[in-house]
Design an enzyme around this catalytic site. Structure first.
Site, PDB file in Angstrom:
ATOM      1  N   GLY A  33      36.011  40.612  19.509  1.00 46.72           N
ATOM      2  CA  GLY A  33      34.703  40.481  18.866  1.00 46.72           C
ATOM      3  C   GLY A  33      34.621  41.280  17.581  1.00 46.72           C
ATOM      4  CG  LEU A  35      34.236  37.341  15.873  1.00 41.95           C
ATOM      5  CD1 LEU A  35      33.827  35.880  16.117  1.00 41.95           C
ATOM      6  CD2 LEU A  35      35.650  37.593  16.380  1.00 41.95           C
ATOM      7  CG  HIS A  36      37.329  41.072  10.516  1.00 37.74           C
ATOM      8  ND1 HIS A  36      38.500  40.363  10.349  1.00 37.74           N
ATOM      9  CD2 HIS A  36      37.637  42.112  11.347  1.00 37.74           C
ATOM     10  CE1 HIS A  36      39.472  40.951  11.008  1.00 37.74           C
ATOM     11  NE2 HIS A  36      38.978  42.006  11.641  1.00 37.74           N
ATOM     12  N   GLY A  38      39.331  37.933   8.969  1.00 41.43           N
ATOM     13  CA  GLY A  38      40.664  37.845   9.574  1.00 41.43           C
ATOM     14  C   GLY A  38      40.622  37.005  10.848  1.00 41.43           C
ATOM     15  CG  HIS A  39      38.483  38.465  14.263  1.00 37.06           C
ATOM     16  ND1 HIS A  39      37.684  39.484  13.818  1.00 37.06           N
ATOM     17  CD2 HIS A  39      39.333  39.014  15.161  1.00 37.06           C
ATOM     18  CE1 HIS A  39      38.023  40.609  14.441  1.00 37.06           C
ATOM     19  NE2 HIS A  39      39.027  40.358  15.249  1.00 37.06           N
ATOM     20  N   GLY A 149      47.223  37.274  15.068  1.00 31.66           N
ATOM     21  CA  GLY A 149      47.375  37.672  13.676  1.00 31.66           C
ATOM     22  C   GLY A 149      48.641  38.491  13.442  1.00 31.66           C
ATOM     23  CE  LYS A 151      44.845  45.392  10.624  1.00 31.52           C
ATOM     24  NZ  LYS A 151      44.440  45.703  11.948  1.00 31.52           N
ATOM     25  CG  ASP A 152      46.659  43.682  15.427  1.00 33.58           C
ATOM     26  OD1 ASP A 152      46.439  44.895  15.419  1.00 33.58           O
ATOM     27  OD2 ASP A 152      45.813  42.842  15.047  1.00 33.58           O
TER      28      ASP A 152
HETATM   29  P1  AMP Z   1      41.177  42.095  17.599  1.00 38.27           P
HETATM   30  O1  AMP Z   1      39.792  41.597  17.750  1.00 38.27           O
HETATM   31  O2  AMP Z   1      41.310  43.239  16.659  1.00 38.27           O
HETATM   32  O3  AMP Z   1      41.881  42.307  18.930  1.00 38.27           O
HETATM   33  O4  AMP Z   1      41.980  40.928  16.891  1.00 38.27           O
HETATM   34  C1  AMP Z   1      42.017  39.635  17.437  1.00 38.27           C
HETATM   35  C2  AMP Z   1      43.053  38.830  16.734  1.00 38.27           C
HETATM   36  O5  AMP Z   1      42.736  38.755  15.341  1.00 38.27           O
HETATM   37  C3  AMP Z   1      44.463  39.447  16.830  1.00 38.27           C
HETATM   38  O6  AMP Z   1      45.412  38.400  17.009  1.00 38.27           O
HETATM   39  C4  AMP Z   1      44.617  40.111  15.488  1.00 38.27           C
HETATM   40  O7  AMP Z   1      45.960  40.234  15.077  1.00 38.27           O
HETATM   41  C5  AMP Z   1      43.863  39.153  14.585  1.00 38.27           C
HETATM   42  N1  AMP Z   1      43.446  39.830  13.356  1.00 38.27           N
HETATM   43  C6  AMP Z   1      42.733  40.969  13.243  1.00 38.27           C
HETATM   44  N2  AMP Z   1      42.579  41.308  11.939  1.00 38.27           N
HETATM   45  C7  AMP Z   1      43.236  40.356  11.219  1.00 38.27           C
HETATM   46  C8  AMP Z   1      43.460  40.143   9.830  1.00 38.27           C
HETATM   47  N3  AMP Z   1      42.989  40.970   8.894  1.00 38.27           N
HETATM   48  N4  AMP Z   1      44.176  39.060   9.444  1.00 38.27           N
HETATM   49  C9  AMP Z   1      44.664  38.205  10.384  1.00 38.27           C
HETATM   50  N5  AMP Z   1      44.482  38.347  11.715  1.00 38.27           N
HETATM   51  C10 AMP Z   1      43.785  39.411  12.127  1.00 38.27           C
END
Ligand code: AMP
Length: 284
Positions: A33, A35-36, A38-39, A149, A151-152
């Site tokens: 959640g 969400l930005h 990237g998500h 992503g 990113k991770d």
């Molecule tokens: P999170 O909510 O941080 O667990 O991220 C959920 C998914 O979004 C994971 O697969 C992350 O790698 C991806 N994600 C987070 N930030 C970015 C970003 N800036 N660019 C691309 N994917 C992202």
């Protein structure tokens, strides 16, 4: 249209079964959640890869240590749902903790090898938590494709490993890192940065990019890493958890670039830990 709100595993399975009965394909985007963009890049890619999209929003307690930011972690379900509605997502899976970890829950998915070092050095609990929840989400939804992503990056490699090892019938798609105009990788945790820290934060990507260029030109990893460390410290990063040059598939550290590699870092600005990584391709 607003996405259907699903909060139970049975509800999720029912929605997916109805789509399957109509012969439709399903894409899953696991998130925590807040969400930005990237998500939302993952969500948009999901919409091109599956005929129906499920976004899960679950702040997974199993991937936070007791001294980490589970309670503080940003949560904006109303904003998240508005973004998912605008993107045309059909279902949002928002289980509570008991729906994922009911009383008596006693199983952990542990991936060896690619989880060693990097994030695990500072966060030894992290990948067991991630691997366990991702395995559960994939088995609960059984999507055709799930998106993660870059990113991770270590997380992405870990998920690919567990899906292959456990024969989970799901394609894993990687989405490139989405960045702010100044290069900072978008992250839900960027809201923790003060104005001054936010000004310094893009230097992480700048240093990683500069290291990747030097490595591609043949610089030894040890030199790139020591110059990179010095540059990050000079820029104002208060602690560097790791700065490493690794094989892009195995994440084993490499001395020079003969196959696709990745430069990966985790570094602190005050109380905020930033992670980022960039690709390095061998020249010629
Ligand atoms: P999170 O909510 O941080 O667990 O991220 C959920 C998914 O979004 C994971 O697969 C992350 O790698 C991806 N994600 C987070 N930030 C970015 C970003 N800036 N660019 C691309 N994917 C992202």
């Amino acid at each position: 249209m607003a996405p259907s709100l699903l909060d139970s595993v049975d509800g999720l399975r029912g929605a997916v079964a109805a789509w399957r009965a109509d012969g439709l394909t399903v894409a899953l985007v696991p998130t925590m959640g807040a969400l930005h963009e990237g998500h939302m890049a993952l969500v948009r890619a999901a919409r091109t890869l599956g005929e129906r999209t499920v976004v899960s929003l679950f702040v997974n307690p199993a991937q936070f240590a007791p001294d980490e930011d589970f309670d503080l972690y940003p949560r904006n379900p109303a904003d998240d749902l508005a973004k998912l509605a605008e993107a045309g997502v059909e279902a949002a899976f928002m289980p509570n903790v008991d729906a994922i970890y009911p009383p008596g829950f006693a199983t952990t998915v542990h991936v060896e090898g690619v989880t060693a070092g990097l994030e695990s050095a500072a966060r030894p609990h992290f990948f067991d938590g991630v691997a366990t929840v991702v395995t559960k989400l994939l088995l609960q939804c059984l999507p055709d494709v799930a998106l993660f992503g870059e990113k991770d990056y270590q997380q992405l490699v870990t998920v690919r490993r567990l899906v292959a090892d456990l024969d989970i019938p799901c394609q894993i798609e990687a989405v490139p890192t989405v960045r702010a105009e100044d290069g900072l990788a978008l992250s839900s945790r960027n809201v923790y940065l003060s104005a001054e820290e936010r000004r310094v934060a893009p230097r992480l990507f700048e240093v990683l990019s500069w290291m990747a260029a030097a490595l591609a030109q043949g610089a030894p990893s040890a030199d790139a890493v020591s110059n990179g460390r010095a540059a990050l410290t000079a820029a104002g990063f208060t602690r560097i958890d790791y700065l490493a040059v690794c094989d892009a598939e195995t994440l084993a550290s490499v001395e020079g670039i003969s196959a696709p590699a990745r430069v990966l870092a985790a570094a602190w600005l005050g109380e905020t830990r930033l992670i980022d990584n960039v690709v390095v391709n061998p020249v010629g």
